[in-house]
Design a protein around this motif. Structure first.
Motif, PDB file in Angstrom:
ATOM      1  N   LEU A 221      48.106   6.812  60.363  1.00 44.01           N
ATOM      2  CA  LEU A 221      47.939   7.721  59.228  1.00 44.01           C
ATOM      3  C   LEU A 221      48.233   7.061  57.882  1.00 44.01           C
ATOM      4  CD1 LEU A 221      47.227  10.592  58.389  1.00 44.01           C
ATOM      5  CD2 LEU A 221      49.647  11.203  58.645  1.00 44.01           C
ATOM      6  N   PRO A 222      49.283   6.232  57.749  1.00 49.72           N
ATOM      7  CA  PRO A 222      49.509   5.580  56.450  1.00 49.72           C
ATOM      8  C   PRO A 222      48.352   4.695  55.985  1.00 49.72           C
ATOM      9  CG  PRO A 222      51.491   5.457  57.787  1.00 49.72           C
ATOM     10  CD  PRO A 222      50.404   5.993  58.683  1.00 49.72           C
ATOM     11  N   PHE A 223      47.531   4.200  56.924  1.00 51.55           N
ATOM     12  CA  PHE A 223      46.362   3.411  56.539  1.00 51.55           C
ATOM     13  C   PHE A 223      45.319   4.275  55.828  1.00 51.55           C
ATOM     14  CE2 PHE A 223      47.141   0.188  60.138  1.00 51.55           C
ATOM     15  CZ  PHE A 223      47.854  -0.621  59.272  1.00 51.55           C
ATOM     16  N   ALA A 224      45.122   5.495  56.338  1.00 55.88           N
ATOM     17  CA  ALA A 224      44.061   6.358  55.828  1.00 55.88           C
ATOM     18  C   ALA A 224      44.524   7.255  54.686  1.00 55.88           C
ATOM     19  CB  ALA A 224      43.515   7.222  56.972  1.00 55.88           C
ATOM     20  N   LEU A 225      45.802   7.550  54.637  1.00 57.39           N
ATOM     21  CA  LEU A 225      46.329   8.484  53.638  1.00 57.39           C
ATOM     22  C   LEU A 225      46.407   7.820  52.268  1.00 57.39           C
ATOM     23  CD1 LEU A 225      47.534  11.400  53.597  1.00 57.39           C
ATOM     24  CD2 LEU A 225      49.783  10.324  53.683  1.00 57.39           C
ATOM     25  N   PRO A 226      45.860   8.443  51.232  1.00 56.00           N
ATOM     26  CA  PRO A 226      46.005   7.876  49.879  1.00 56.00           C
ATOM     27  C   PRO A 226      47.479   7.719  49.522  1.00 56.00           C
ATOM     28  CG  PRO A 226      44.361   9.630  49.889  1.00 56.00           C
ATOM     29  CD  PRO A 226      45.018   9.652  51.243  1.00 56.00           C
ATOM     30  N   THR A 227      47.813   6.605  48.914  1.00 54.61           N
ATOM     31  CA  THR A 227      49.221   6.319  48.648  1.00 54.61           C
ATOM     32  C   THR A 227      49.854   7.345  47.711  1.00 54.61           C
ATOM     33  OG1 THR A 227      48.543   4.807  46.884  1.00 54.61           O
ATOM     34  CG2 THR A 227      48.954   3.857  49.057  1.00 54.61           C
ATOM     35  N   ALA A 228      49.075   7.875  46.781  1.00 55.73           N
ATOM     36  CA  ALA A 228      49.623   8.886  45.881  1.00 55.73           C
ATOM     37  C   ALA A 228      50.008  10.143  46.644  1.00 55.73           C
ATOM     38  CB  ALA A 228      48.605   9.215  44.795  1.00 55.73           C
ATOM     39  N   VAL A 229      49.188  10.514  47.621  1.00 51.91           N
ATOM     40  CA  VAL A 229      49.496  11.690  48.444  1.00 51.91           C
ATOM     41  C   VAL A 229      50.779  11.448  49.228  1.00 51.91           C
ATOM     42  CG1 VAL A 229      48.679  13.155  50.336  1.00 51.91           C
ATOM     43  CG2 VAL A 229      47.068  12.321  48.609  1.00 51.91           C
ATOM     44  N   ALA A 230      50.927  10.249  49.780  1.00 52.50           N
ATOM     45  CA  ALA A 230      52.145   9.910  50.516  1.00 52.50           C
ATOM     46  C   ALA A 230      53.361   9.986  49.604  1.00 52.50           C
ATOM     47  CB  ALA A 230      52.016   8.514  51.121  1.00 52.50           C
TER      48      ALA A 230
ATOM     49  N   ILE B 261      62.871   4.615  47.672  1.00 54.32           N
ATOM     50  CA  ILE B 261      61.858   3.560  47.599  1.00 54.32           C
ATOM     51  C   ILE B 261      61.720   2.866  48.953  1.00 54.32           C
ATOM     52  CG2 ILE B 261      61.297   1.339  46.532  1.00 54.32           C
ATOM     53  CD1 ILE B 261      62.739   2.325  44.023  1.00 54.32           C
ATOM     54  N   THR B 262      62.852   2.581  49.593  1.00 54.63           N
ATOM     55  CA  THR B 262      62.819   1.930  50.906  1.00 54.63           C
ATOM     56  C   THR B 262      62.133   2.814  51.937  1.00 54.63           C
ATOM     57  OG1 THR B 262      64.886   0.789  50.371  1.00 54.63           O
ATOM     58  CG2 THR B 262      64.232   0.842  52.681  1.00 54.63           C
TER      59      THR B 262
ATOM     60  N   PHE C  94      57.408   3.772  55.310  1.00 57.08           N
ATOM     61  CA  PHE C  94      56.310   4.645  55.728  1.00 57.08           C
ATOM     62  C   PHE C  94      54.966   3.913  55.723  1.00 57.08           C
ATOM     63  CE2 PHE C  94      52.850   7.476  54.390  1.00 57.08           C
ATOM     64  CZ  PHE C  94      52.837   8.376  55.440  1.00 57.08           C
ATOM     65  N   ILE C  95      54.707   3.166  54.662  1.00 54.72           N
ATOM     66  CA  ILE C  95      53.386   2.528  54.557  1.00 54.72           C
ATOM     67  C   ILE C  95      53.292   1.237  55.363  1.00 54.72           C
ATOM     68  CG2 ILE C  95      52.853   3.585  52.332  1.00 54.72           C
ATOM     69  CD1 ILE C  95      53.728  -0.034  52.289  1.00 54.72           C
ATOM     70  N   GLY C  96      54.433   0.667  55.799  1.00 54.36           N
ATOM     71  CA  GLY C  96      54.400  -0.602  56.520  1.00 54.36           C
ATOM     72  C   GLY C  96      54.518  -0.498  58.017  1.00 54.36           C
ATOM     73  N   LEU C  97      54.897   0.675  58.529  1.00 53.75           N
ATOM     74  CA  LEU C  97      55.120   0.824  59.967  1.00 53.75           C
ATOM     75  C   LEU C  97      53.916   0.463  60.826  1.00 53.75           C
ATOM     76  CD1 LEU C  97      56.984   1.776  62.292  1.00 53.75           C
ATOM     77  CD2 LEU C  97      56.092   4.080  61.915  1.00 53.75           C
TER      78      LEU C  97
ATOM     79  N   VAL D 213      55.830   5.133  43.124  1.00 53.28           N
ATOM     80  CA  VAL D 213      56.012   5.518  41.735  1.00 53.28           C
ATOM     81  C   VAL D 213      56.501   6.961  41.594  1.00 53.28           C
ATOM     82  CG1 VAL D 213      53.638   6.332  41.373  1.00 53.28           C
ATOM     83  CG2 VAL D 213      54.936   5.357  39.456  1.00 53.28           C
ATOM     84  N   PHE D 214      56.189   7.819  42.566  1.00 52.59           N
ATOM     85  CA  PHE D 214      56.624   9.213  42.484  1.00 52.59           C
ATOM     86  C   PHE D 214      58.073   9.383  42.930  1.00 52.59           C
ATOM     87  CE2 PHE D 214      52.005   9.477  42.885  1.00 52.59           C
ATOM     88  CZ  PHE D 214      51.701  10.332  41.836  1.00 52.59           C
ATOM     89  N   ILE D 215      58.426   8.750  44.033  1.00 48.32           N
ATOM     90  CA  ILE D 215      59.762   8.942  44.598  1.00 48.32           C
ATOM     91  C   ILE D 215      60.810   8.055  43.919  1.00 48.32           C
ATOM     92  CG2 ILE D 215      59.654   7.183  46.413  1.00 48.32           C
ATOM     93  CD1 ILE D 215      60.903   9.248  48.309  1.00 48.32           C
ATOM     94  N   ALA D 216      60.368   7.059  43.144  1.00 49.67           N
ATOM     95  CA  ALA D 216      61.309   6.125  42.534  1.00 49.67           C
ATOM     96  C   ALA D 216      62.022   6.720  41.326  1.00 49.67           C
ATOM     97  CB  ALA D 216      60.583   4.841  42.134  1.00 49.67           C
ATOM     98  N   GLY D 217      61.331   7.554  40.582  1.00 50.99           N
ATOM     99  CA  GLY D 217      61.920   8.069  39.354  1.00 50.99           C
ATOM    100  C   GLY D 217      61.722   7.148  38.169  1.00 50.99           C
TER     101      GLY D 217
END
Length: 277
Positions: A105-114, A143-144, A149-152, A216-220
């Protein structure tokens, strides 16, 4: 006297020379040329300006955060990625195919949505964040989590085929020879999956270094605290400071290349060691 007849081997693909030419052209246009533009644009700066830009305290803090969080996320993915691959290969259970599909799913999901989804979950009033005694969103922990999430999928998909091809008779032979489960795991299974695990680690680490949308969203984006290097590069581009942006990008590129070269060297040494043993 028998004659030695030589038959020309026909290949579906063009000959070596033509194939190599297309390969070099493809790599040059899509990889080497864009990367070379980073150094060409950076060369327009003087050495003093370059050094002042890349060693600015705000930029240095972003280096530490980006590389530290990417490394931590890659290490977490190695542990849980191997575990998930093991479960998907060795066990049968209801919903196995669904879980196997969710890994990608992280491959297909837009990163902004994640990024938005993770921020919603881990804010202080979020579904998960409200039950935590510490703050996750807008911290390095968040951030971690985003980078994990995107690297699993990289680790899971690299280790999974190796486990599928691993002959279970080797484990049975190890047990017959008196080895317990822990000894079998470290002496039989780990040597087989270690090269794939290192490759997955390298891919997850490289992916996390360049991640922007989900972070960028979760980092603040607080300077000196939760500001990642890709965000600083984007900020400089928005300010039309192209030389400054490419200077920071060049530093990221060089450090990333050295680290990946080191990881590949460790992988080569590991393969050589276990093959000879």
């Amino acid at each position: 006297m028998a004659k030695n007849w030589r038959f020309k081997k026909h290949s579906i693909l063009p000959g070596f020379g033509l194939s190599l030419g297309f390969t070099m052209l493809y790599v040059s246009l899509l990889v080497l040329l864009p990367l070379s533009m980073i150094f060409i644009n950076t060369s327009s700066m003087g050495w003093a300006d370059f050094w002042a830009t890349v060693t600015e305290p705000r930029v240095v803090a972003s280096y530490k955060l980006s590389f530290g969080a990417a490394f931590a996320a890659a290490c977490i993915n190695v542990i849980f990625g191997v575990l998930i691959a093991w479960v998907l290969v060795r066990y049968s259970f209801p919903g196995k195919r669904v879980i196997d599909g969710l890994v990608d799913l992280p491959f297909a999901l837009p990163t902004a949505v994640a990024g938005i989804a993770l921020t919603t979950l881990y804010t202080e009033n979020g579904w998960i964040g409200q039950f935590l005694s510490f703050k996750v969103a807008f911290t390095s922990i968040g951030i971690t989590i985003a980078l994990t999430f995107i690297g699993l999928p990289f680790v899971v998909r690299m280790v999974q085929p190796v486990l599928q091809n691993l002959d279970q008779e080797m484990e049975e032979a190890s047990a017959i020879l008196g080895a317990n489960r822990i000894q079998t795991f470290f002496r039989v299974i780990i040597p087989e999956i270690l090269p794939a695990t290192l490759t997955g680690f390298a891919l997850a680490f490289a992916r996390a270094l360049g991640e922007y949308g989900s972070v960028v969203f979760i980092a603040g984006n607080m300077p000196m605290k939760t500001e990642i290097t890709p965000l600083i590069i984007m900020t400089k581009l928005e300010q039309y400071d192209y030389a400054g942006a490419t200077a920071i990008a060049a530093v990221m590129l060089i450090i990333s290349f050295v680290l990946l070269l080191l990881i590949n060297g460790i992988q080569w040494w590991t393969n050589r060691k276990f093959v000879h043993n």
